[in-house]
Design a protein around this motif. Structure first.
Motif, PDB file in Angstrom:
ATOM      1  N   GLU A  94       8.534  12.537  69.243  1.00  0.00           N
ATOM      2  CA  GLU A  94       9.230  11.798  69.889  1.00  0.00           C
ATOM      3  C   GLU A  94       9.997  10.468  69.161  1.00  0.00           C
ATOM      4  OE1 GLU A  94      10.513  11.367  73.014  1.00  0.00           O
ATOM      5  OE2 GLU A  94       9.340  13.419  72.536  1.00  0.00           O
ATOM      6  N   ASP A  95       8.891  10.191  67.700  1.00  0.00           N
ATOM      7  CA  ASP A  95       9.349   8.968  66.624  1.00  0.00           C
ATOM      8  C   ASP A  95      10.721   9.706  65.973  1.00  0.00           C
ATOM      9  OD1 ASP A  95       7.159   7.498  67.069  1.00  0.00           O
ATOM     10  OD2 ASP A  95       6.170   9.282  64.974  1.00  0.00           O
ATOM     11  N   TRP A  96      11.286  10.472  66.147  1.00  0.00           N
ATOM     12  CA  TRP A  96      12.182  11.309  65.170  1.00  0.00           C
ATOM     13  C   TRP A  96      13.398  11.102  66.351  1.00  0.00           C
ATOM     14  CZ3 TRP A  96      15.521  11.045  61.938  1.00  0.00           C
ATOM     15  CH2 TRP A  96      16.828  11.591  61.779  1.00  0.00           C
ATOM     16  N   ARG A  97      13.364  10.979  67.807  1.00  0.00           N
ATOM     17  CA  ARG A  97      13.887  11.044  68.205  1.00  0.00           C
ATOM     18  C   ARG A  97      14.278   9.784  69.177  1.00  0.00           C
ATOM     19  NH1 ARG A  97      14.815  14.245  73.144  1.00  0.00           N
ATOM     20  NH2 ARG A  97      12.889  15.633  72.853  1.00  0.00           N
ATOM     21  N   ALA A  98      13.448   9.033  68.964  1.00  0.00           N
ATOM     22  CA  ALA A  98      13.677   7.210  69.086  1.00  0.00           C
ATOM     23  C   ALA A  98      14.819   6.747  68.104  1.00  0.00           C
ATOM     24  CB  ALA A  98      12.499   6.569  68.688  1.00  0.00           C
ATOM     25  N   SER A  99      14.311   6.925  66.768  1.00  0.00           N
ATOM     26  CA  SER A  99      15.218   6.925  65.751  1.00  0.00           C
ATOM     27  C   SER A  99      16.705   7.077  65.964  1.00  0.00           C
ATOM     28  CB  SER A  99      14.495   6.835  63.954  1.00  0.00           C
ATOM     29  OG  SER A  99      13.562   6.430  64.041  1.00  0.00           O
ATOM     30  N   LEU A 100      17.220   8.454  66.057  1.00  0.00           N
ATOM     31  CA  LEU A 100      17.954   8.979  66.840  1.00  0.00           C
ATOM     32  C   LEU A 100      19.058   7.980  67.987  1.00  0.00           C
ATOM     33  CD1 LEU A 100      17.221  13.060  66.664  1.00  0.00           C
ATOM     34  CD2 LEU A 100      19.541  12.208  65.104  1.00  0.00           C
ATOM     35  N   ALA A 101      17.819   7.894  69.014  1.00  0.00           N
ATOM     36  CA  ALA A 101      19.116   6.935  69.822  1.00  0.00           C
ATOM     37  C   ALA A 101      18.745   5.394  69.771  1.00  0.00           C
ATOM     38  CB  ALA A 101      17.656   7.164  71.294  1.00  0.00           C
ATOM     39  N   ALA A 102      18.281   5.179  68.627  1.00  0.00           N
ATOM     40  CA  ALA A 102      18.559   4.043  67.994  1.00  0.00           C
ATOM     41  C   ALA A 102      19.966   3.834  67.207  1.00  0.00           C
ATOM     42  CB  ALA A 102      17.599   3.616  67.064  1.00  0.00           C
ATOM     43  N   MET A 160      21.423  16.070  69.667  1.00  0.00           N
ATOM     44  CA  MET A 160      21.750  14.394  70.675  1.00  0.00           C
ATOM     45  C   MET A 160      23.192  14.086  69.342  1.00  0.00           C
ATOM     46  SD  MET A 160      17.525  12.981  70.212  1.00  0.00           S
ATOM     47  CE  MET A 160      18.455  10.952  70.613  1.00  0.00           C
ATOM     48  N   LEU A 161      22.897  14.071  68.933  1.00  0.00           N
ATOM     49  CA  LEU A 161      24.399  13.899  67.721  1.00  0.00           C
ATOM     50  C   LEU A 161      25.638  14.059  68.617  1.00  0.00           C
ATOM     51  CD1 LEU A 161      23.468  13.460  64.364  1.00  0.00           C
ATOM     52  CD2 LEU A 161      23.695  11.512  65.590  1.00  0.00           C
ATOM     53  N   THR A 162      25.623  15.448  68.790  1.00  0.00           N
ATOM     54  CA  THR A 162      26.750  16.248  69.462  1.00  0.00           C
ATOM     55  C   THR A 162      27.173  15.579  70.761  1.00  0.00           C
ATOM     56  OG1 THR A 162      27.015  17.864  68.029  1.00  0.00           O
ATOM     57  CG2 THR A 162      27.532  18.289  69.923  1.00  0.00           C
ATOM     58  N   ALA A 163      26.287  15.621  71.633  1.00  0.00           N
ATOM     59  CA  ALA A 163      26.177  14.725  72.919  1.00  0.00           C
ATOM     60  C   ALA A 163      27.122  13.369  72.644  1.00  0.00           C
ATOM     61  CB  ALA A 163      24.730  14.786  73.780  1.00  0.00           C
ATOM     62  N   ALA A 164      26.730  12.884  71.666  1.00  0.00           N
ATOM     63  CA  ALA A 164      27.040  11.518  71.788  1.00  0.00           C
ATOM     64  C   ALA A 164      28.620  11.337  70.524  1.00  0.00           C
ATOM     65  CB  ALA A 164      26.610  10.517  70.541  1.00  0.00           C
ATOM     66  N   GLY A 165      28.608  12.298  70.806  1.00  0.00           N
ATOM     67  CA  GLY A 165      30.442  12.059  69.843  1.00  0.00           C
ATOM     68  C   GLY A 165      30.162  11.939  68.329  1.00  0.00           C
ATOM     69  N   GLU A 216      28.668  18.940  57.157  1.00  0.00           N
ATOM     70  CA  GLU A 216      28.350  18.952  56.600  1.00  0.00           C
ATOM     71  C   GLU A 216      26.706  19.206  56.781  1.00  0.00           C
ATOM     72  OE1 GLU A 216      25.563  18.762  52.926  1.00  0.00           O
ATOM     73  OE2 GLU A 216      26.100  17.241  54.291  1.00  0.00           O
ATOM     74  N   VAL A 217      26.108  19.706  56.312  1.00  0.00           N
ATOM     75  CA  VAL A 217      25.069  20.451  56.368  1.00  0.00           C
ATOM     76  C   VAL A 217      24.136  18.803  56.791  1.00  0.00           C
ATOM     77  CG1 VAL A 217      22.650  20.897  55.968  1.00  0.00           C
ATOM     78  CG2 VAL A 217      24.679  22.089  55.386  1.00  0.00           C
ATOM     79  N   SER A 218      23.647  17.585  56.529  1.00  0.00           N
ATOM     80  CA  SER A 218      22.800  16.959  56.755  1.00  0.00           C
ATOM     81  C   SER A 218      24.005  15.863  56.789  1.00  0.00           C
ATOM     82  CB  SER A 218      22.020  16.621  55.566  1.00  0.00           C
ATOM     83  OG  SER A 218      21.726  17.262  55.043  1.00  0.00           O
ATOM     84  N   ASN A 219      25.650  15.630  57.943  1.00  0.00           N
ATOM     85  CA  ASN A 219      26.249  14.604  57.823  1.00  0.00           C
ATOM     86  C   ASN A 219      26.766  14.600  58.937  1.00  0.00           C
ATOM     87  OD1 ASN A 219      26.292  12.623  55.015  1.00  0.00           O
ATOM     88  ND2 ASN A 219      26.118  14.603  54.114  1.00  0.00           N
ATOM     89  N   PHE A 220      27.009  14.326  60.000  1.00  0.00           N
ATOM     90  CA  PHE A 220      27.810  13.735  60.985  1.00  0.00           C
ATOM     91  C   PHE A 220      28.598  12.584  60.890  1.00  0.00           C
ATOM     92  CE2 PHE A 220      23.551  15.709  61.323  1.00  0.00           C
ATOM     93  CZ  PHE A 220      23.568  17.198  62.500  1.00  0.00           C
ATOM     94  N   ALA A 221      29.734  13.292  61.911  1.00  0.00           N
ATOM     95  CA  ALA A 221      31.183  11.797  61.167  1.00  0.00           C
ATOM     96  C   ALA A 221      31.366  11.821  63.348  1.00  0.00           C
ATOM     97  CB  ALA A 221      32.050  12.134  60.997  1.00  0.00           C
ATOM     98  N   ARG A 222      31.579  10.389  63.696  1.00  0.00           N
ATOM     99  CA  ARG A 222      32.498  10.461  64.956  1.00  0.00           C
ATOM    100  C   ARG A 222      33.204  10.681  65.424  1.00  0.00           C
ATOM    101  NH1 ARG A 222      35.159   6.026  66.979  1.00  0.00           N
ATOM    102  NH2 ARG A 222      35.055   4.512  64.970  1.00  0.00           N
TER     103      ARG A 222
END
Length: 436
Positions: free
Chosen positions: A220-228, A277-282, A287-293
């Motif tokens: 849940e801590d991690w979920r909160a960080s992703l959401a923020a 969560m990141l995919t759902a947010a667009g 790369e394995v650890s990197n996500f771009a809008r």
């Protein structure tokens, strides 16, 4: 899982690899010029200063009280400019040019650390200006600096944008105060949305770095960080698994039993949550650890426009010159690394010597292995039979096993291309071992 190290890690890893002595003048072999016209040139500028050294960090960094004289933060920009001048001499050396080394403008600049914004914006502008004056910047060049949320204000971000920076990467790490405290991070998480907004107002693209797997961090801590992070809608988000490196203060605390590390299953759940969560947010992983809008113009098979082009250059085996103590460079299959301590670094440059202390020249087989190791990390994958070459039997058998285990996508594998599945991203090291 992949290490929490940024891929710019190749420029600032404290533990230097084995290699041959580097020449005092920094000269490169003629082989470094081969096919150089097909490769971009990037510049990495390492700023080795931090206000506080985080307990998990093993990068080549120093606090203000540890250095002085010619190695001080106040003197650093001048010293870095000297290495840029040396780089121009090396890449423009007559024999290297005769072997085919072209004049190239710089496609990407990345200022990392440490905390680059420990230096005043004017010093960062001076270093960038030296790069611009030496080689020129390509049209649309990407120019990034890392920053801590508490190391910049609105005026500093405006000054950086006016100096030619196009992108800032904030070390957010977590939105949960207890997690930040375990990591020895000093910033107030409530400040992060402010600096992101100020950077945007200054016209800068924004990336935020997150770390998961900190001792004591719950799902849940991690979920909160992703959401923020998602709430701030940055252009780019990195999500790195914490690795407790030997010799760090955190490693000592783990050894003493003060901190308990989560298991691999915990790390896997957190990565899967990040992907969800990141995919759902667009956002899209590239790369394995990197996500771009993703933007409307981003094709489904293309690298998103907001991906870090500098880090992509590392993963694609392009050329870069690493400036600074402990910095690593790579040009045409030649890799070298600078002396680590800032005082030794400054002294060598004052004496007219290259700060490089070791290097290795990769042979054909080593370069192919590295191409696969790095290319596997990318969403676009890596071709095991490039340029129409026949797929080696060992690769054919390995691919069949990897498809059967659900680690690589079956469709691309039919043509010899390795593209990781979600499970494959979790076990990327195993995929690399199977192929190299």
């Amino acid at each position: 899982m992949w290490s929490a190290r940024r891929t710019a890690e190749t420029t600032d890893v404290p533990q230097l690899p084995d290699g041959d002595p580097a020449p005092d003048d920094g000269a490169l072999p003629r082989s470094a010029a081969a096919d150089a016209r097909s490769r971009d040139l990037g510049v990495y500028l390492h700023v080795p200063f931090c206000r506080v050294r985080c307990g998990y960090c093993d990068f080549n960094t120093y606090t203000n009280g540890e250095l002085g004289g010619g190695a001080s933060a106040a003197a650093y920009a001048e010293t870095a400019v000297r290495e840029i001048e040396l780089a121009a001499d090396v890449l423009g050396e007559t024999e290297l040019v005769a072997a085919g080394m072209p004049e190239r403008t710089v496609a990407t600049v990345f200022v990392g650390g440490g905390t680059p914004t420990m230096l005043p914006p004017g010093d960062l502008a001076r270093m960038l200006g030296a790069v611009r004056d030496t080689w020129g910047l390509a049209d649309g060049a990407e120019v990034t600096t890392e920053a801590n949320p508490d190391s910049v204000d609105r005026a500093a971000l405006v000054a950086l944008a006016e100096a030619g920076f196009t992108r800032v990467s904030f070390g957010m790490q977590s939105a949960v105060p207890a997690v930040l405290a375990t990591l020895d991070r000093t910033h107030d998480p409530a400040r992060v949305p402010d600096v992101v907004r100020w950077a945007r107002e200054a016209g800068l693209e924004v990336s935020v770095d997150l770390i998961y797997g900190t001792p004591g961090e719950t799902l849940e801590d991690w979920r909160a960080s992703l959401a923020a992070a998602v709430e701030m809608a940055p252009d780019h988000i990195s999500a790195y698994a914490l690795v407790v490196e030997p010799g760090t203060r955190m490693a000592v605390r783990v050894r003493r039993g003060e901190l308990a590390m989560p298991d691999d299953d915990d790390a896997a759940r957190k990565y899967e949550l990040a992907d969800e969560m990141l995919t759902a947010a667009g956002y899209r992983w590239y790369e394995v650890s990197n996500f771009a809008r993703t933007d409307a113009g981003d094709g489904p098979e293309e690298v998103p426009r907001h991906a870090s082009r500098h880090n992509l250059a590392y993963w694609r085996g392009q050329d870069w010159w690493g400036v600074g103590p402990g910095a690593h460079s790579h040009v045409g299959g030649v890799r070298w690394w600078n002396v680590k301590h800032p005082l030794a670094y400054a002294r060598r440059l004052e004496e007219g010597l290259s700060p490089a202390v070791g290097r290795e020249v990769l042979d054909v087989a080593e370069r192919e292995t590295e191409r696969i190791m790095l290319g596997v990390r990318l969403a676009s994958g890596v071709d095991l039979a490039p340029e129409g070459r026949a797929l080696r039997p060992r690769y054919r058998h390995a691919l069949a096993d990897l498809v059967r285990e659900g680690l690589v996508e079956p469709g691309p594998a039919e043509t010899g291309r390795v593209v990781l599945t979600l499970r494959g991203r979790l076990l990327a090291d195993a995929v690399v071992r199977a192929l190299t």
